[in-house]
Design an enzyme around this catalytic site. Structure first.
Site, PDB file in Angstrom:
ATOM      1  N   ASP A  60       0.855  -1.181   0.000  1.00 34.59           N
ATOM      2  CA  ASP A  60       0.000   0.000   0.000  1.00 34.59           C
ATOM      3  C   ASP A  60       0.895   1.237   0.000  1.00 34.59           C
ATOM      4  OD1 ASP A  60      -2.393   1.633   0.489  1.00 34.59           O
ATOM      5  OD2 ASP A  60      -3.256  -0.205   1.317  1.00 34.59           O
ATOM      6  N   ASP A  63      -3.145   4.859  -2.328  1.00 40.30           N
ATOM      7  CA  ASP A  63      -4.175   5.481  -1.509  1.00 40.30           C
ATOM      8  C   ASP A  63      -4.571   6.863  -2.032  1.00 40.30           C
ATOM      9  OD1 ASP A  63      -5.576   5.195   1.123  1.00 40.30           O
ATOM     10  OD2 ASP A  63      -4.520   7.062   1.549  1.00 40.30           O
ATOM     11  N   GLU A  98      -6.709   4.183  -5.909  1.00 39.91           N
ATOM     12  CA  GLU A  98      -7.991   4.523  -5.295  1.00 39.91           C
ATOM     13  C   GLU A  98      -8.359   5.925  -5.766  1.00 39.91           C
ATOM     14  OE1 GLU A  98      -9.998   4.739  -0.860  1.00 39.91           O
ATOM     15  OE2 GLU A  98      -8.015   5.575  -1.189  1.00 39.91           O
ATOM     16  N   HIS A 118     -11.390  -2.537   3.405  1.00 40.61           N
ATOM     17  CA  HIS A 118     -11.283  -2.140   4.810  1.00 40.61           C
ATOM     18  C   HIS A 118     -12.083  -0.880   5.138  1.00 40.61           C
ATOM     19  CE1 HIS A 118      -8.517   0.168   2.461  1.00 40.61           C
ATOM     20  NE2 HIS A 118      -8.426   1.041   3.446  1.00 40.61           N
ATOM     21  N   ASP A 119     -12.638  -0.214   4.122  1.00 41.87           N
ATOM     22  CA  ASP A 119     -13.421   1.005   4.357  1.00 41.87           C
ATOM     23  C   ASP A 119     -14.918   0.771   4.196  1.00 41.87           C
ATOM     24  OD1 ASP A 119     -11.088   2.529   4.667  1.00 41.87           O
ATOM     25  OD2 ASP A 119     -10.983   3.014   2.532  1.00 41.87           O
TER      26      ASP A 119
END
Ligand code: GLC
Ligand code: CA
Length: 593
Positions: free
Chosen positions: A111, A217, A274, A350-351
Site C-alpha cells: 500500500d 491510496d 484509489e 477495509h473502508d
C-alpha cells in the site's frame, strides 16, 4: 479545472496483460491472524495462512499499510516508510512474506500512502518547526484569513473527510496546514520536486525487496489547485464544504502519476489507484488507459456510495434500487472496455461494510447463498476481482447490539463525537446514527478474521483480549468449517475464480452487455468474445422466481456454474422461455448458436 484533454481513441485491438487476468486478496494486518498472542494480527500470522489464500486461487496478495505509524488511522498515517510497525513485525518479516507469496506463485502488492503522512513523520516535525525549515514546503502551509473583526479563519472552507475543517492552525509558526483526512495526517505538497523524489525512493526501496506493485491510496488527490479556492456551498446545513473539485484529479495529476508509472514499468510491476470523486471520465481514462503508463486500474466509488445520503453524508440513511446498481456497473464496464481502461472490481475492502449485509441483507439461512451470488456477479464482470479478508467465508457486519465502545474507527468516532456535541439531547438523532454505523462504519470490515469455532474465533489465543472484539457469529461462520465443506462459500469462490480463468477470453477480455435492464429482481449480463457468449443471471431476492429469457437470444444453453448444485445437475433446469431461479441463485451459462 480540467482543460479539455485530447480525445481518447478507442482501442480496437485487445490489450492482454497478466494483471488483467489476476485476482487479488486483500489483507488488513491488524485483524488477519495473531501469531504471538498480543491480540493484534501480524506478518508472521499472514505467512502462516498463505496456503489458505493460495487455495482460493488468487494471484496477488495486497497488504494494507504495515509501516511504522501512530495508528491514528490504522496505518494510513505513516511515520516511517522504511520500517514496519513493531506490532506487525519487521522488514525481514515482510521479505519472508514476499518470498512466501512468490514460492506459491503469488505476487505481493504493497500500500502506497503518499497523499499525506503522519504528523509524527520526521518530515512533518521539521516542516512545522520553522518557516525557514528546508522541509517547510514539503507540506501545504497557508496564512490565516482574518475577518473585519480580526478573527482568524482557515484559508478556505474545505471539509476534512473525517469531519470539520481540512485546515489546522499551528501555533509555533502562525500558519495553517492542510489535512484532507485527520488532523494527524498532513497533506504532502507534491509541487515540491523533493517530495516527488522522496516518494520515488520509497517506491524503489520496496520494489527492490521484491514487492510486485502498489495500491495507491487516494492517489487522485495529490495535485491540488494552488489557488486553494473556497468550495461552493453544496450542503446548506454544513459549515465546511467538499473541495473535491479543486483537489480530485487536479492540474498536475498525470505528470505525477507518470513519474511513478515509469518506475513501475522498469520493474514490470503494476498499480491500482484509489480514486474517489471521479467525475470527468476523460481524466480517468488518461490515468488508466493501458498505454498511458500511469496506473493500471482504479477503484471507483459509485456502487459503494449507493446507500449514502446526498452531499457525501454517509452516516445518514440512503436508499437504492437494483436498477441503480446495474446502471453504475453498466456505465463503468462499458466505459473501460470501449476505451482501453481497466476496472478494479470490489464489493468490500477495509473502508466498507460487509457485502452480504449491504447489498442483500438476506435472512440467516440464505446468507451463504447470497454470498455465492455476489461472488459470481462480481468476479465475472470485466476487470480484476478484489476479495477482502473474510468475504470468502461470508463474514457479516458487527452485531446491532454492540455499544459505541466496540467501535474503533476514527471516521465513525469523529462523527459520533460531533453529533454528541451538536445535539447532546437529541436521542432520536443519536439512535439513527447508531443504526447507520452498524450498516456503514468501517469497523464492520475490521473485526478479526473468524478462523475457527474456538474462543476468539481462533484469531488469537483463547484468553487474549483482541484489539477489536471478534464478531460473535464466529461459531457459525468460520474458515475451518468452510475449508472442510466442499459446498461452502470459500470453495465456491475458488470455483468462480477457476471458471474465470478457464474462459479467460469471455470473462477477462470479453465485451459486457447488460440484459433485461429494468428488472428489479434479476441482474443479468453477457460477456462476449468473438462468437462466444457467456450469460450470467442472478436472482437478487430471497424468493424463488421465474425469469423470462426472451430478453436474450439463447440458442443452445450450456450451464458452466451454478450456486446451488453442480453444472451438470443444474443443466436440465435451464431451457425454454422461463427459468426458475431459487432464492439468490446465480447461474453461469454459455450460449451457443
Ligand atoms: C483511503 C483509505 C482509508 C484511509 C484514507 C486516508 O481512503 O482506504 O482507509 O482512511 O484513505 O488515508
Ligand atoms: Ca500479534
Amino acid at each position: 479545472m480540467s482543460s479539455s484533454p485530447a480525445p481518447v481513441k478507442p482501442s480496437s485491438d485487445i490489450h492482454r496483460a497478466w494483471w488483467k487476468e489476476s485476482s487479488v486478496y486483500q489483507i488488513w494486518p491488524a485483524s488477519f491472524k495473531d501469531s504471538n498472542d498480543d491480540g493484534i494480527g501480524d506478518i508472521p500470522g499472514i505467512i502462516s495462512k498463505l496456503d489458505y489464500i493460495r487455495d482460493l486461487g488468487v494471484d496477488i496478495v495486497w497488504l494494507c499499510p504495515s509501516y511504522k505509524s501512530p495508528q491514528v488511522d490504522m496505518g494510513y498515517d505513516i511515520s516511517d516508510y522504511y520500517s514496519i510497525a513493531d506490532e506487525y513485525g519487521t522488514v525481514a518479516d515482510v521479505e519472508k512474506l514476499i518470498q512466501g507469496c512468490h514460492e506459491r506463485g503469488m505476487k505481493l502488492l504493497m500500500d502506497l500512502v503518499v497523499n499525506h503522512t503522519s504528523d509524527q513523520h520526521e518530515w512533518f516535525k521539521r516542516s512545522r518547526s520553522s518557516k525557514d525549515s528546508e522541509f517547510r514546503d514539503w507540506y501545504v502551509w497557508r496564512p490565516p484569513r482574518i475577518d473585519e473583526n480580526g478573527t482568524r479563519h482557515p484559508p478556505n472552507n474545505w471539509v476534512s473527510h473525517f469531519q470539520g475543517s481540512a485546515w489546522e492552525f499551528d501555533e509555533p509558526t502562525g500558519e495553517y496546514y492542510l489535512h484532507l483526512y485527520a488532523t494527524e495526517q498532513p497533506d504532502l505538497n507534491w509541487e515540491s520536486p523533493a517530495v516527488r523524489k522522496a516518494v520515488h525512493d520509497i517506491v524503489r526501496f520496496w520494489l527492490d525487496k521484491g514487492a510486485n506493485g502498489f495500491r495507491m491510496d487516494v492517489i487522485n488527490f495529490i495535485s491540488k489547485d494552488q489557488a486553494f479556492p473556497d468550495a461552493p456551498e453544496q450542503d446548506k446545513d454544513a459549515v465546511w464544504q467538499w473541495g473535491d473539485r479543486y483537489y480530485a484529479n487536479g492540474p498536475r495529476l498525470h505528470e505525477y502519476l507518470q513519474g511513478i508509472g515509469n518506475i513501475l514499468k522498469e520493474y514490470d510491476t503494476f498499480s491500482v489507484g484509489e480514486m474517489p470523486f471521479v467525475k470527468d471520465t476523460n481524466e480517468v481514462l488518461k490515468a488508466v488507459r493501458y498505454d498511458r503508463n500511469e496506473i493500471n486500474m482504479i477503484f471507483n466509488f459509485e456502487h459503494v456510495d449507493i446507500d449514502h445520503a446526498p452531499y457525501g453524508n454517509k452516516f445518514k440513511p440512503g436508499s437504492w434500487k437494483l436498477t441503480d446498481l446495474k446502471s453504475f456497473f453498466e456505465r463503468w464496464q462499458a466505459f473501460m472496455y470501449n476505451n482501453g481502461g481497466w476496472n478494479a472490481l470490489y464489493w468490500e475492502n477495509h473502508d466498507q461494510p460487509r457485502s452480504i449485509d449491504r447489498y442483500v441483507n438476506a435472512p440467516q439461512e440464505l446468507r451463504p447463498a447470497a454470498g455465492k451470488m455476489l461472488a459470481t456477479v462480481l468476479a465475472l464482470h470485466s476487470g480484476s476481482p478484489f476479495i477482502y479478508q473474510g468475504q470468502e467465508i461470508g463474514m457479516g457486519n458487527v452485531p446491532i447490539e454492540w455499544g459505541m465502545e466496540e467501535y474503533k474507527d476514527i471516521d465513525c468516532l469523529n462523527h459520533w463525537q460531533g453529533l454528541l456535541k451538536e445535539k447532546p439531547f437529541d436521542t432520536e438523532a443519536q439512535q439513527i446514527s447508531r443504526q447507520e454505523y452498524q450498516k456503514k462504519s468501517r469497523d464492520n470490515a475490521r473485526t478479526p478474521v473468524q478462523w475457527s469455532a474456538e474462543p476468539n474465533g481462533g484469531f488469537t489465543g483463547p484468553d487474549v483480549k483482541p484489539w477489536m472484539s471478534v464478531n460473535p457469529e464466529y461459531s457459525r461462520v468460520n474458515a475451518a468449517d468452510q475449508v472442510q465443506d466442499p459446498n461452502s462459500l470459500y470453495h465456491y469462490w475458488a470455483s468462480v475464480l477457476k471458471l474465470r480463468k478457464a474462459y479467460l477470453d469471455n470473462f477477462v477480455y470479453g465485451n459486457y452487455e447488460l440484459v433485461d435492464r429494468d428488472n428489479q429482481e434479476v441482474y443479468a449480463y453477457t460477456r462476449t468474445y468473438g462468437t462466444s457468449k457467456a450469460l450470467v443471471v442472478a436472482n437478487w431476492t430471497d424468493r424463488q422466481l421465474s425469469w423470462d429469457t426472451t430478453a436474450q437470444k439463447m440458442g443452445n444453453v450450456k450451464v458452466v456454474l451454478d450456486t446451488y448444485e453442480s453444472a451438470s445437475a443444474a443443466q436440465g433446469r435451464f431451457s425454454g422461455c422461463q427459468w426458475t431461479l431459487r432464492p439468490y441463485e446465480a447461474v453461469v451459462t454459455l450460449l451457443e448458436e
